[in-house]
Design a protein around this motif. Sequence first.
Motif, PDB file in Angstrom:
ATOM      1  N   ILE A  45       0.885  -1.169   0.000  1.00 16.76           N
ATOM      2  CA  ILE A  45       0.000   0.000   0.000  1.00 16.76           C
ATOM      3  C   ILE A  45       0.921   1.216   0.000  1.00 16.76           C
ATOM      4  O   ILE A  45       1.429   1.637   1.036  1.00 16.76           O
ATOM      5  CB  ILE A  45      -0.928   0.008   1.233  1.00 16.76           C
ATOM      6  CG1 ILE A  45      -1.644  -1.338   1.382  1.00 16.76           C
ATOM      7  CG2 ILE A  45      -1.936   1.147   1.130  1.00 16.76           C
ATOM      8  CD1 ILE A  45      -2.546  -1.695   0.230  1.00 16.76           C
ATOM      9  N   GLY A  97      -6.088   3.898   3.241  1.00 17.30           N
ATOM     10  CA  GLY A  97      -5.620   2.636   3.814  1.00 17.30           C
ATOM     11  C   GLY A  97      -6.757   1.688   4.116  1.00 17.30           C
ATOM     12  O   GLY A  97      -6.678   0.480   3.841  1.00 17.30           O
ATOM     13  N   ALA A 140      -7.225  -1.799   1.940  1.00 19.11           N
ATOM     14  CA  ALA A 140      -7.134  -3.067   2.672  1.00 19.11           C
ATOM     15  C   ALA A 140      -8.469  -3.798   2.672  1.00 19.11           C
ATOM     16  O   ALA A 140      -8.520  -5.032   2.546  1.00 19.11           O
ATOM     17  CB  ALA A 140      -6.670  -2.807   4.098  1.00 19.11           C
ATOM     18  N   ARG A 141      -9.540  -3.058   2.772  1.00 16.84           N
ATOM     19  CA  ARG A 141     -10.874  -3.685   2.797  1.00 16.84           C
ATOM     20  C   ARG A 141     -11.142  -4.436   1.495  1.00 16.84           C
ATOM     21  O   ARG A 141     -11.638  -5.567   1.512  1.00 16.84           O
ATOM     22  CB  ARG A 141     -11.928  -2.595   3.010  1.00 16.84           C
ATOM     23  CG  ARG A 141     -13.312  -3.128   3.325  1.00 16.84           C
ATOM     24  CD  ARG A 141     -14.290  -1.975   3.400  1.00 16.84           C
ATOM     25  NE  ARG A 141     -15.474  -2.310   4.158  1.00 16.84           N
ATOM     26  CZ  ARG A 141     -16.547  -1.539   4.234  1.00 16.84           C
ATOM     27  NH1 ARG A 141     -16.572  -0.374   3.593  1.00 16.84           N
ATOM     28  NH2 ARG A 141     -17.592  -1.922   4.942  1.00 16.84           N
ATOM     29  N   LEU A 168      -8.781  -7.588   1.330  1.00 16.75           N
ATOM     30  CA  LEU A 168      -9.146  -8.647   2.276  1.00 16.75           C
ATOM     31  C   LEU A 168     -10.447  -9.334   1.891  1.00 16.75           C
ATOM     32  O   LEU A 168     -10.731 -10.451   2.348  1.00 16.75           O
ATOM     33  CB  LEU A 168      -9.258  -8.071   3.696  1.00 16.75           C
ATOM     34  CG  LEU A 168      -7.931  -7.642   4.334  1.00 16.75           C
ATOM     35  CD1 LEU A 168      -8.186  -6.906   5.649  1.00 16.75           C
ATOM     36  CD2 LEU A 168      -7.027  -8.842   4.551  1.00 16.75           C
ATOM     37  N   PHE A 204       0.757  -6.998   4.824  1.00 10.65           N
ATOM     38  CA  PHE A 204       0.719  -5.683   4.200  1.00 10.65           C
ATOM     39  C   PHE A 204       2.011  -4.944   4.519  1.00 10.65           C
ATOM     40  O   PHE A 204       2.473  -4.948   5.666  1.00 10.65           O
ATOM     41  CB  PHE A 204      -0.449  -4.843   4.734  1.00 10.65           C
ATOM     42  CG  PHE A 204      -1.799  -5.267   4.245  1.00 10.65           C
ATOM     43  CD1 PHE A 204      -2.409  -4.606   3.188  1.00 10.65           C
ATOM     44  CD2 PHE A 204      -2.480  -6.318   4.858  1.00 10.65           C
ATOM     45  CE1 PHE A 204      -3.667  -4.988   2.736  1.00 10.65           C
ATOM     46  CE2 PHE A 204      -3.739  -6.704   4.416  1.00 10.65           C
ATOM     47  CZ  PHE A 204      -4.335  -6.038   3.353  1.00 10.65           C
ATOM     48  N   VAL A 210       3.129  -1.050   4.264  1.00  8.49           N
ATOM     49  CA  VAL A 210       2.398   0.209   4.107  1.00  8.49           C
ATOM     50  C   VAL A 210       3.356   1.391   4.230  1.00  8.49           C
ATOM     51  O   VAL A 210       4.250   1.407   5.083  1.00  8.49           O
ATOM     52  CB  VAL A 210       1.285   0.324   5.172  1.00  8.49           C
ATOM     53  CG1 VAL A 210       0.366   1.505   4.866  1.00  8.49           C
ATOM     54  CG2 VAL A 210       0.470  -0.968   5.253  1.00  8.49           C
ATOM     55  N   THR A 247      -1.654   3.152   7.707  1.00  8.45           N
ATOM     56  CA  THR A 247      -1.698   1.890   8.441  1.00  8.45           C
ATOM     57  C   THR A 247      -2.858   1.850   9.428  1.00  8.45           C
ATOM     58  O   THR A 247      -3.427   0.784   9.686  1.00  8.45           O
ATOM     59  CB  THR A 247      -0.357   1.675   9.176  1.00  8.45           C
ATOM     60  OG1 THR A 247       0.685   1.624   8.210  1.00  8.45           O
ATOM     61  CG2 THR A 247      -0.360   0.387   9.972  1.00  8.45           C
ATOM     62  N   VAL A 289      -5.578   0.527   7.488  1.00  5.95           N
ATOM     63  CA  VAL A 289      -5.404  -0.910   7.253  1.00  5.95           C
ATOM     64  C   VAL A 289      -5.827  -1.690   8.487  1.00  5.95           C
ATOM     65  O   VAL A 289      -6.518  -2.715   8.391  1.00  5.95           O
ATOM     66  CB  VAL A 289      -3.933  -1.219   6.886  1.00  5.95           C
ATOM     67  CG1 VAL A 289      -3.696  -2.719   6.811  1.00  5.95           C
ATOM     68  CG2 VAL A 289      -3.562  -0.554   5.561  1.00  5.95           C
ATOM     69  N   ARG A 290      -5.436  -1.215   9.647  1.00  4.51           N
ATOM     70  CA  ARG A 290      -5.819  -1.884  10.894  1.00  4.51           C
ATOM     71  C   ARG A 290      -7.344  -1.897  11.070  1.00  4.51           C
ATOM     72  O   ARG A 290      -7.928  -2.900  11.488  1.00  4.51           O
ATOM     73  CB  ARG A 290      -5.153  -1.179  12.076  1.00  4.51           C
ATOM     74  CG  ARG A 290      -5.458  -1.844  13.424  1.00  4.51           C
ATOM     75  CD  ARG A 290      -4.890  -1.025  14.576  1.00  4.51           C
ATOM     76  NE  ARG A 290      -5.131  -1.699  15.838  1.00  4.51           N
ATOM     77  CZ  ARG A 290      -4.286  -2.526  16.431  1.00  4.51           C
ATOM     78  NH1 ARG A 290      -3.117  -2.775  15.870  1.00  4.51           N
ATOM     79  NH2 ARG A 290      -4.584  -3.088  17.585  1.00  4.51           N
ATOM     80  N   ALA A 337      -8.797  -4.567   8.946  1.00  2.00           N
ATOM     81  CA  ALA A 337      -8.540  -5.897   9.499  1.00  2.00           C
ATOM     82  C   ALA A 337      -9.478  -6.181  10.674  1.00  2.00           C
ATOM     83  O   ALA A 337     -10.035  -7.277  10.788  1.00  2.00           O
ATOM     84  CB  ALA A 337      -7.084  -5.999   9.937  1.00  2.00           C
ATOM     85  N   VAL A 380       1.462  -6.792   9.393  1.00  2.00           N
ATOM     86  CA  VAL A 380       1.549  -5.437   8.838  1.00  2.00           C
ATOM     87  C   VAL A 380       2.895  -4.829   9.226  1.00  2.00           C
ATOM     88  O   VAL A 380       3.286  -4.860  10.394  1.00  2.00           O
ATOM     89  CB  VAL A 380       0.410  -4.535   9.357  1.00  2.00           C
ATOM     90  CG1 VAL A 380       0.608  -3.099   8.863  1.00  2.00           C
ATOM     91  CG2 VAL A 380      -0.948  -5.064   8.929  1.00  2.00           C
TER      92      VAL A 380
END
Length: 356
Positions: free
Chosen positions: A196, A238, A242-243, A246, A255, A257, A263, A266-267, A270, A283
């Motif tokens: 990313i 992010g 990521a969504r 995933l 990932f 990033v 990030t 991204v978290r 997740a 990550v």
Amino acid sequence: MHPNRFEKPAMNLKQLSELLSLSQTTVSRALNGYPEVSEATRIRIQAAAQVHGYAPNMRARSLATGRTQAIGHVIPVSAKHEMVNPVFADFVAGAGEIYSKNGHDMLLSVVTDDQEEAAYRAFKAKRNVDGIILHGPRRGDPRIPLLNQIGLPFVVHGRSSDSTEDYAWVDVNNTQAFERATRFLLDLGHRRIALINGLAHMDFAIRRQCGFDAAHADRGLTPDPTLMLSGEMTETYGFEAARSLLARPDPPTAFLVSSMITTIGVRRAAEERRLTLGRDISVITHDDELSYFRNGAEVALYTATRSSVRQAGRRAAEVLLDIIRGGTGPRQVLLEAELTLGQSTGPAPTPVRGRS
């Protein structure tokens, strides 16, 4: 009685020079940072100036030296730009520390993208800055030859791939940092690693992808191009990137990033899928050691490639002031990033096999 009636009058340059038994020229050059004054003498003069409250007349100094005692920063404001974010704020804070210590002010020019060239030319025409720090370099950045042509001293925060110009820069070793981070994930058994990244035309993003690709090639692997995404480094970017990854039938297990801010998104993606970082998914982020986005406290939350952007600001300011003064210090500074281990990485999860 007036409260300031018995205040001691400010000391002037002549008085300070007589006190130190030095010439006014030596004292002035020491306080202005000229390289020909020894460090021991400079420290002695600066200490005396502070003790006796000597403050140079900035207008007189400007007239005498032909300098403005100001450094320019141009900030393009656009819908998509990597500069207008906390990374830029911390960089400027670091640079500002050096400016302040050396009696320089900072002049910010906020413009639209199409006015950026005019802003640099205006700095030169008005003679209101002694130098420029250039932000957000791109591949073959046209601003570098422009500033060379204009004749203003400048330092680039970053580098410009494919540029044939001679220019000063301060950059982090993005290629090596991301190559090392990718190797670390590969060593953990991850083979589907998502990158990313920042905007694709930005030089740091180009170099980070080069490191990502090089680590795969070294293992005889080819990264999946559909797992490499580029965009403005926001939390929303992010999360959405990521969504979508995933939700695939073959999602990434890790990932890499380009920003702590990204990030966080991204978290969030997740956690929406009830995945635990370091167990279900790994990550690694790039950590600029931002003031308001700390990577945990005693124990790092994220495994990260870490390089302080505030320190980069300090170094860029030091290089630029040295150029302005005619010094002979380094013109190109490459900062290394360290890989710090956190709670966000672990072995690649074992695929769940269907029952026979």
